[in-house]
Design a protein around this motif. Structure first.
Motif, PDB file in Angstrom:
ATOM      1  N   GLY A 145      37.244  -8.152  54.130  1.00 33.04           N
ATOM      2  CA  GLY A 145      36.500  -6.989  54.324  1.00 33.04           C
ATOM      3  C   GLY A 145      36.255  -6.246  52.877  1.00 33.04           C
ATOM      4  O   GLY A 145      36.491  -6.781  51.808  1.00 33.04           O
ATOM      5  N   VAL A 205      37.756  -0.909  50.551  1.00 25.09           N
ATOM      6  CA  VAL A 205      37.761   0.768  50.824  1.00 25.09           C
ATOM      7  C   VAL A 205      38.813   0.806  51.646  1.00 25.09           C
ATOM      8  O   VAL A 205      39.264   0.164  52.494  1.00 25.09           O
ATOM      9  N   ASP A 206      39.332   2.287  51.542  1.00 24.49           N
ATOM     10  CA  ASP A 206      40.372   2.611  52.404  1.00 24.49           C
ATOM     11  C   ASP A 206      39.864   2.422  53.992  1.00 24.49           C
ATOM     12  O   ASP A 206      38.898   2.890  54.429  1.00 24.49           O
ATOM     13  N   LYS A 207      40.853   1.890  54.944  1.00 22.59           N
ATOM     14  CA  LYS A 207      40.780   1.881  56.152  1.00 22.59           C
ATOM     15  C   LYS A 207      39.468   1.306  56.630  1.00 22.59           C
ATOM     16  O   LYS A 207      38.907   1.360  57.840  1.00 22.59           O
ATOM     17  N   PHE A 208      38.858   0.048  55.822  1.00 26.18           N
ATOM     18  CA  PHE A 208      37.756  -0.588  56.266  1.00 26.18           C
ATOM     19  C   PHE A 208      37.980  -1.328  57.825  1.00 26.18           C
ATOM     20  O   PHE A 208      37.223  -1.445  58.507  1.00 26.18           O
ATOM     21  N   GLU A 217      39.399  -0.308  60.142  1.00 27.82           N
ATOM     22  CA  GLU A 217      39.165   0.570  61.384  1.00 27.82           C
ATOM     23  C   GLU A 217      37.853   0.878  61.222  1.00 27.82           C
ATOM     24  O   GLU A 217      37.466   1.704  62.253  1.00 27.82           O
ATOM     25  N   THR A 218      36.853   0.527  60.650  1.00 29.09           N
ATOM     26  CA  THR A 218      35.425   0.896  60.680  1.00 29.09           C
ATOM     27  C   THR A 218      34.670   0.322  61.475  1.00 29.09           C
ATOM     28  O   THR A 218      34.603  -0.843  61.830  1.00 29.09           O
ATOM     29  N   PRO A 219      34.057   1.153  62.356  1.00 29.57           N
ATOM     30  CA  PRO A 219      33.375   0.595  63.513  1.00 29.57           C
ATOM     31  C   PRO A 219      32.082  -0.110  63.280  1.00 29.57           C
ATOM     32  O   PRO A 219      31.485   0.298  62.051  1.00 29.57           O
ATOM     33  N   ASN A 220      31.728  -1.214  64.155  1.00 29.00           N
ATOM     34  CA  ASN A 220      30.351  -1.655  63.936  1.00 29.00           C
ATOM     35  C   ASN A 220      30.300  -2.682  62.619  1.00 29.00           C
ATOM     36  O   ASN A 220      29.297  -2.842  61.906  1.00 29.00           O
ATOM     37  N   CYS A 221      31.374  -2.945  61.997  1.00 28.40           N
ATOM     38  CA  CYS A 221      31.456  -3.916  60.895  1.00 28.40           C
ATOM     39  C   CYS A 221      32.318  -5.170  61.173  1.00 28.40           C
ATOM     40  O   CYS A 221      33.358  -5.102  61.847  1.00 28.40           O
ATOM     41  N   SER A 254      33.442  -9.260  59.753  1.00 30.44           N
ATOM     42  CA  SER A 254      33.307 -10.185  58.521  1.00 30.44           C
ATOM     43  C   SER A 254      32.304 -11.326  58.849  1.00 30.44           C
ATOM     44  O   SER A 254      31.920 -11.591  60.089  1.00 30.44           O
TER      45      SER A 254
END
Length: 236
Positions: free
Chosen positions: A173, A176-179, A181-185, A187
């Motif tokens: 990932g 960045v912080d809390k990546f 938990e990022t929606p619509n992302c 690997s």
């Protein structure tokens, strides 16, 4: 003597690598940069050579030779990708039997589930896998996850050795912080696996791909081919 140029090249090249057809298609060929031929005119196009060797061998039906007498040793190979199947091939040449445990429905590992079919034709991938299996005394168990469907303790008791060839299935990932938990992302590894397995449910009108390596090029090429169709399988 008594052997065609194509078969001789096939026998020599597969001493080290049993997948010339695949290698010729996906290897980034770093050896071409350092090729001595560059001092004269141009490097040897090793990818083209390997692909020709592999495709010619498939067309001619060349097989691998294996000793008739077995050692009596059995090896469990965890993972049916290029490393696992190459191991089964080399072990069988030494006279050892093996059983390959693969969690996916088919063999091939990243060659099948990490690289799109327009770069790695599935018929040729299947042919190079089958050629190894045809050596005999190589058992394949797909849809089998070690630690879930079969225990490590069972492998330790039933086999003389265990070889772990599980590959690298974890994408990276962004830093960045809390990546996570990022929606619509997602690997690139997960994106390509879902596409190649046929489990991808949808894509988006616009895709941002962070990175510019071979895997990223596969992602954007797949995305461009998919477009925005409801059923992306309509236009492979």
């Amino acid at each position: 003597v008594g052997m065609t140029m194509q078969e001789y090249a096939f026998r020599r090249s597969t001493n080290a690598n049993p997948f010339p057809s695949m290698m010729g298609r996906v290897c980034p060929a770093p050896c071409q940069t350092g090729c001595n031929r560059n001092d004269v005119d141009d490097f040897v196009g090793i990818n083209s050579v390997e692909q020709y060797i592999g495709d010619s061998a498939i067309a001619a039906g060349f097989k691998f030779e294996a000793p008739a007498e077995l050692s009596g040793k059995k090896v469990a190979i965890v993972g049916g990708g290029p490393a696992g199947m190459a191991a089964a091939y080399q072990l069988r040449r030494m006279g050892h039997a093996s059983t390959v445990f693969e969690q996916h429905p088919e063999l091939g590992g990243m060659m099948r589930y990490g690289i799109p079919g327009y770069r790695v034709p599935r018929d040729k991938l299947g042919a190079e896998m089958q050629r190894i299996i045809d050596m005999g005394d190589i058992t394949i168990k797909c849809n089998t996850t070690v630690g879930k469907d079969v225990t490590i303790e069972t492998l330790e008791s039933d086999f003389d050795a265990i070889l772990w060839t599980v590959g690298c299935w974890n994408g990276r990932g962004l830093f960045v912080d809390k990546f996570a938990e990022t929606p619509n992302c997602v690997s690139a590894v997960d994106f390509l696996e879902a596409y190649n397995k046929g489990t991808m449910k949808y894509t988006a009108p616009r895709v941002v791909c962070v990175g510019g390596g071979d895997t990223s090029v596969d992602v954007v090429s797949v995305s461009r081919r998919i477009g925005t169709l409801a059923n992306y399988a309509d236009t492979p």
